[in-house]
Design a protein around this motif. Structure first.
Motif, PDB file in Angstrom:
ATOM      1  N   ARG A   1      22.827  -2.207  10.297  1.00 13.82           N
ATOM      2  CA  ARG A   1      21.625  -1.723  11.125  1.00 13.82           C
ATOM      3  C   ARG A   1      21.270  -0.091  10.392  1.00 13.82           C
ATOM      4  NH1 ARG A   1      24.410  -3.711  15.441  1.00 13.82           N
ATOM      5  NH2 ARG A   1      25.331  -1.810  15.870  1.00 13.82           N
ATOM      6  N   LEU A   2      22.288   0.353   9.841  1.00 16.19           N
ATOM      7  CA  LEU A   2      22.177   1.715   9.308  1.00 16.19           C
ATOM      8  C   LEU A   2      21.582   1.946   8.155  1.00 16.19           C
ATOM      9  CD1 LEU A   2      25.429   3.543  10.942  1.00 16.19           C
ATOM     10  CD2 LEU A   2      23.175   3.536  11.747  1.00 16.19           C
TER      11      LEU A   2
ATOM     12  N   ALA B   1      20.947   5.976  17.002  1.00 12.55           N
ATOM     13  CA  ALA B   1      19.564   6.496  17.125  1.00 12.55           C
ATOM     14  C   ALA B   1      19.106   7.372  16.384  1.00 12.55           C
ATOM     15  CB  ALA B   1      19.639   7.166  18.658  1.00 12.55           C
ATOM     16  N   ALA B   2      19.741   8.187  15.706  1.00 14.22           N
ATOM     17  CA  ALA B   2      19.342   9.020  14.585  1.00 14.22           C
ATOM     18  C   ALA B   2      19.049   8.142  13.245  1.00 14.22           C
ATOM     19  CB  ALA B   2      20.408  10.047  14.136  1.00 14.22           C
ATOM     20  N   ALA B   3      19.815   6.984  13.272  1.00 15.65           N
ATOM     21  CA  ALA B   3      19.229   6.005  11.869  1.00 15.65           C
ATOM     22  C   ALA B   3      18.058   5.257  12.293  1.00 15.65           C
ATOM     23  CB  ALA B   3      20.600   4.948  11.714  1.00 15.65           C
ATOM     24  N   GLN B   4      17.629   4.794  13.388  1.00 16.21           N
ATOM     25  CA  GLN B   4      16.566   3.848  13.404  1.00 16.21           C
ATOM     26  C   GLN B   4      15.454   4.276  12.772  1.00 16.21           C
ATOM     27  OE1 GLN B   4      17.093   1.158  14.734  1.00 16.21           O
ATOM     28  NE2 GLN B   4      18.896   1.603  14.981  1.00 16.21           N
ATOM     29  N   PRO B   5      14.964   5.663  12.862  1.00 18.65           N
ATOM     30  CA  PRO B   5      13.476   5.748  12.231  1.00 18.65           C
ATOM     31  C   PRO B   5      13.594   5.939  10.719  1.00 18.65           C
ATOM     32  CG  PRO B   5      14.417   7.835  13.198  1.00 18.65           C
ATOM     33  CD  PRO B   5      15.237   6.750  13.641  1.00 18.65           C
ATOM     34  N   MET B   6      15.164   6.197  10.194  1.00 18.83           N
ATOM     35  CA  MET B   6      15.300   6.409   8.793  1.00 18.83           C
ATOM     36  C   MET B   6      15.249   4.943   7.934  1.00 18.83           C
ATOM     37  SD  MET B   6      17.804   9.488   8.626  1.00 18.83           S
ATOM     38  CE  MET B   6      17.068  10.483   7.425  1.00 18.83           C
TER      39      MET B   6
ATOM     40  N   VAL C   1      29.057   8.615   9.243  1.00 17.52           N
ATOM     41  CA  VAL C   1      29.732   7.399   9.952  1.00 17.52           C
ATOM     42  C   VAL C   1      29.944   6.611   8.829  1.00 17.52           C
ATOM     43  CG1 VAL C   1      28.917   5.413  11.045  1.00 17.52           C
ATOM     44  CG2 VAL C   1      28.255   7.764  11.815  1.00 17.52           C
ATOM     45  N   LEU C   2      29.245   6.051   8.088  1.00 14.37           N
ATOM     46  CA  LEU C   2      29.524   5.181   6.815  1.00 14.37           C
ATOM     47  C   LEU C   2      30.824   5.825   5.730  1.00 14.37           C
ATOM     48  CD1 LEU C   2      25.974   4.180   5.631  1.00 14.37           C
ATOM     49  CD2 LEU C   2      27.628   2.789   7.128  1.00 14.37           C
ATOM     50  N   ARG C   3      30.663   6.985   5.443  1.00 14.43           N
ATOM     51  CA  ARG C   3      31.698   7.634   4.823  1.00 14.43           C
ATOM     52  C   ARG C   3      33.042   7.465   5.685  1.00 14.43           C
ATOM     53  NH1 ARG C   3      30.029  12.938   4.495  1.00 14.43           N
ATOM     54  NH2 ARG C   3      31.515  13.592   6.409  1.00 14.43           N
ATOM     55  N   ALA C   4      33.214   8.037   6.765  1.00 11.28           N
ATOM     56  CA  ALA C   4      34.454   7.772   7.622  1.00 11.28           C
ATOM     57  C   ALA C   4      34.809   6.305   7.564  1.00 11.28           C
ATOM     58  CB  ALA C   4      34.053   8.334   8.898  1.00 11.28           C
ATOM     59  N   LEU C   5      33.891   5.398   7.891  1.00 10.89           N
ATOM     60  CA  LEU C   5      34.333   4.130   7.975  1.00 10.89           C
ATOM     61  C   LEU C   5      34.948   3.535   6.740  1.00 10.89           C
ATOM     62  CD1 LEU C   5      34.254   0.953   9.190  1.00 10.89           C
ATOM     63  CD2 LEU C   5      31.663   1.142   8.686  1.00 10.89           C
ATOM     64  N   SER C   6      34.471   3.987   5.661  1.00 14.38           N
ATOM     65  CA  SER C   6      34.902   3.316   4.367  1.00 14.38           C
ATOM     66  C   SER C   6      36.206   3.963   4.026  1.00 14.38           C
ATOM     67  CB  SER C   6      33.784   3.844   3.298  1.00 14.38           C
ATOM     68  OG  SER C   6      32.638   3.113   3.455  1.00 14.38           O
ATOM     69  N   VAL C   7      36.409   5.276   4.366  1.00 13.20           N
ATOM     70  CA  VAL C   7      37.720   5.845   4.094  1.00 13.20           C
ATOM     71  C   VAL C   7      38.933   5.296   4.833  1.00 13.20           C
ATOM     72  CG1 VAL C   7      39.099   8.012   4.136  1.00 13.20           C
ATOM     73  CG2 VAL C   7      36.756   7.911   2.962  1.00 13.20           C
ATOM     74  N   PHE C   8      38.541   4.947   6.035  1.00 11.04           N
ATOM     75  CA  PHE C   8      39.643   4.638   6.995  1.00 11.04           C
ATOM     76  C   PHE C   8      39.917   3.086   6.697  1.00 11.04           C
ATOM     77  CE2 PHE C   8      40.745   2.863  11.394  1.00 11.04           C
ATOM     78  CZ  PHE C   8      42.177   3.468  11.298  1.00 11.04           C
ATOM     79  N   ALA C   9      38.835   2.378   6.295  1.00  9.10           N
ATOM     80  CA  ALA C   9      39.118   0.795   6.101  1.00  9.10           C
ATOM     81  C   ALA C   9      39.966   0.613   4.627  1.00  9.10           C
ATOM     82  CB  ALA C   9      37.711   0.249   5.683  1.00  9.10           C
ATOM     83  N   GLY C  10      39.754   1.852   3.953  1.00  8.82           N
ATOM     84  CA  GLY C  10      40.680   1.792   2.628  1.00  8.82           C
ATOM     85  C   GLY C  10      42.030   2.014   3.015  1.00  8.82           C
TER      86      GLY C  10
END
Length: 435
Positions: free
Chosen positions: A330-331, A400-405, A212-221
């Protein structure tokens, strides 16, 4: 929200009034020194270049030292630099190289200030209030930048470059003092004692392993590259008797204020819209609309049309930024937030000086309409490409996957690549966080 947030909110408002005066004022001063698109773009490129050079280091330091103290020192540094440049203007020796050098030094301080500000917010408010807190911060930032700062720059330019540069210097100094009112812990509990390079690598690894974060960063660039090219030369399209629109410097400040009106509205409504229409739908719709709107100043180059467009650009951009910044906070675990945020901004903001330089070069070779159309086309294509894998289900699964992490995962452990991860979007304008 609590005392610490109120002081952070106050300091953000003051420093962003300074930002608004400095950004618009420097652009207007540059126009008095040259009408070359390439040379004008160097000012924007110099201000953004530190994001390429120092972002990772700023993030690593934010995860080691008191984040509030870093912000204080960064604000006071900006105050000192602007005061020095204002002195050259008062002495009558200000020229374009001095202005470019000042923009570069201010950009360095901005890297440290903004990286720490994004990382300190989860320490000042509960995580379930992040969206609301980010909405209020972006609202006051927009008001400061455009409703107050930009029009003030248009007025101050009539009193000369020294006044235009001296006013934000004072505002940055007061903002640094306001941050001293924050109370609480603003340093991670167990800061790293390893070599700085090892901490930087951890931040890079975490973001790149998180889909998620990787895709967000590349697209924002990609979007930031296009928008930087667009806005680096936009002032030449709208300001001056020989421009296409013919606005006065004061009118340019008012135009920026109309963008701010939309941005305040979008930032305050973002959370409510996401609850009603869904986060993904709001993000994609806002990003696509923002991209298409970039064509309006070229197709309908009159003040009324551009004013309405500015309102809509501000609203769509701010709504997207509120949702995306909150999601990132949050992530990411607290002890990694500075480095991951810095890595994200290296990609997202690092594209800005490249885009500004490209816009100046294309404008000099092919004309300003070519810059605007190319930037809008790149944004539209980018949104179309990334919108296919984005679904409400995949976004919810990634959160949801990020919450416990966020509570139990060691700082050096990346989120598994097998976790569902959509590609999210982020728009950028000349006034947004863009990262």
């Amino acid at each position: 929200m609590g005392r610490s947030f109120r002081w952070l909110w106050t300091a953000s408002g003051l420093s962003n009034v300074g930002d608004g005066v400095a950004i618009v004022g420097v652009a207007l001063i540059a126009v008095t020194l040259t009408r070359s698109p390439l040379l004008i773009s160097l000012v924007s490129a110099a201000a953004a270049l530190p994001w390429l050079l120092l972002t990772l280091h700023a993030g690593a330091l934010a995860d080691r030292y008191d984040r509030r103290r870093i912000m204080v020192m960064a604000n006071w540094t900006r105050a000192g630099v602007l005061a020095a440049v204002a002195l050259t203007a008062w002495l009558g020796v200000l020229n374009l190289p001095v202005l470019v050098a000042g923009a570069f030094l201010i950009g360095i301080a901005e890297v440290f200030a903004d990286t720490s500000a994004q990382s300190v917010l989860p320490m000042a408010v509960p995580r379930d209030r992040l969206a609301s807190a980010n909405g209020r911060l972006i609202a006051v930032q927009t008001v400061g930048n455009n409703f107050l700062g930009a029009p003030l720059a248009g007025l101050l330019i009539g009193f000369g470059a020294a006044a235009t540069l001296g006013a934000p210097a004072l505002l940055y100094a007061v903002a640094g003092l306001a941050l001293l009112g924050m109370r609480g812990r603003f340093r991670v509990e167990n800061p790293s004692t390893r070599p700085l390079r090892a901490d930087i690598v951890d931040g890079l690894r975490y973001l790149w392993s998180h889909r998620v974060l990787r895709a967000l960063s590349v697209f924002a660039g990609v979007l930031n590259f296009a928008n930087a090219a667009y806005f680096a030369v936009f002032v030449l399209w709208v300001v001056g008797e020989d421009s296409r629109v013919g606005l006065s410097p004061g009118g340019y400040g008012v135009l920026a204020a109309t963008l701010a009106f939309g941005a305040v509205t979008g930032s305050l409504l973002a959370e409510r819209l996401a609850r009603r229409a869904g986060q993904v739908r709001v993000l994609i719709t806002a990003d696509l609309a923002n991209s298409i709107l970039l064509l309006v100043p070229v197709l309908v180059p009159n003040v009324a049309a551009i004013g309405v467009t500015a309102v809509l650009l501000g609203a769509t951009n701010a709504a997207s930024n509120v949702l995306l910044v909150s999601l990132r906070q949050r992530l990411v675990p607290e002890e990694l937030l500075g480095r991951v945020h810095a890595t994200n901004r290296l990609i997202a903001m690092g594209a800005t000086p490249l885009g500004a330089a490209a816009g100046g070069l294309l404008g000099a070779v092919a004309g300003l309409p070519a810059v605007f159309c190319a930037a809008a086309a790149l944004c539209i294509v980018a949104v179309a490409v990334v919108s296919r894998p984005v679904t409400t289900r995949s976004v919810s699964a990634a959160e949801a996957a990020a919450q416990p992490m966020t509570a139990s995962t060691p700082a050096s452990t990346p989120i598994p690549a097998s976790a569902p991860a959509p590609i999210l979007t982020s728009t950028s304008t000349s006034t947004s966080d863009r990262g």
